[in-house]
Scaffold this motif. Structure first.
Motif, PDB file in Angstrom:
ATOM      1  N   ASP A 186      -2.957   7.427  -2.588  1.00  0.00           N
ATOM      2  CA  ASP A 186      -3.840   6.284  -2.386  1.00  0.00           C
ATOM      3  C   ASP A 186      -3.635   5.658  -1.014  1.00  0.00           C
ATOM      4  O   ASP A 186      -4.586   5.235  -0.357  1.00  0.00           O
ATOM      5  CB  ASP A 186      -3.635   5.239  -3.481  1.00  0.00           C
ATOM      6  CG  ASP A 186      -4.083   5.719  -4.844  1.00  0.00           C
ATOM      7  OD1 ASP A 186      -4.973   6.593  -4.900  1.00  0.00           O
ATOM      8  OD2 ASP A 186      -3.544   5.229  -5.849  1.00  0.00           O
TER       9      ASP A 186
ATOM     10  N   SER B 150       0.809  -1.219   0.000  1.00  0.00           N
ATOM     11  CA  SER B 150       0.000   0.000   0.000  1.00  0.00           C
ATOM     12  C   SER B 150       0.840   1.267   0.000  1.00  0.00           C
ATOM     13  O   SER B 150       0.444   2.279  -0.568  1.00  0.00           O
ATOM     14  CB  SER B 150      -0.933   0.023   1.211  1.00  0.00           C
ATOM     15  OG  SER B 150      -1.841  -1.044   1.142  1.00  0.00           O
TER      16      SER B 150
ATOM     17  N   GLN C  37       2.007   1.599  -4.295  1.00  0.00           N
ATOM     18  CA  GLN C  37       0.910   2.480  -4.691  1.00  0.00           C
ATOM     19  C   GLN C  37       1.362   3.934  -4.612  1.00  0.00           C
ATOM     20  O   GLN C  37       2.358   4.251  -3.972  1.00  0.00           O
ATOM     21  CB  GLN C  37      -0.274   2.330  -3.737  1.00  0.00           C
ATOM     22  CG  GLN C  37      -1.119   1.130  -3.947  1.00  0.00           C
ATOM     23  CD  GLN C  37      -2.355   1.175  -3.041  1.00  0.00           C
ATOM     24  OE1 GLN C  37      -2.419   1.951  -2.092  1.00  0.00           O
ATOM     25  NE2 GLN C  37      -3.328   0.344  -3.337  1.00  0.00           N
TER      26      GLN C  37
END
Length: 110
Positions: A30, A22, A26
């Motif tokens: 986000d 994450s 990303q």
């Protein structure tokens, strides 16, 4: 066959929710959006070991639905710790170049 499908589903669920994935793979916007959606109290997280920081922030959210998330977060912390170590040279560079990942922006003095 069913065991393999369940194991595959669990692995994909863990990897898509993985703190390191994450925060490193990303866009940082986000990652910040995901933490805001969890209503975490974290204001920012460092890029170095950001996966672990992400998981701690998820655990530092209101206890609305934490019963399900605690075991998943604890498993993810183990995986994130390993992956964060692997990507350490990259995240150290990004930390120096870009600073922390901002989750909630606050004006100076406020």
């Amino acid at each position: 066959m069913i065991k393999k499908a369940v194991a595959s589903g669990v692995i994909s669920l863990v990897l898509t929710g993985c703190g390191t994935v994450s925060t490193v793979l990303q866009d940082e916007a986000d990652a910040a959006k995901g933490l805001r959606k969890q209503k975490t109290y974290c204001q920012s997280i460092p890029r170095v070991y950001s996966g672990l920081a992400y998981d701690f922030c998820v655990l530092n959210a209101p206890a609305d639905h934490m019963g399900f998330l605690v075991p998943v977060a604890l498993l993810d912390m183990t995986l994130s710790g390993i992956l964060d170590t692997v990507v350490l040279p990259y995240t150290v560079y990004r930390q120096v170049a870009d600073g922390d990942i901002i989750i909630y922006w606050r004006p100076a003095g406020g």
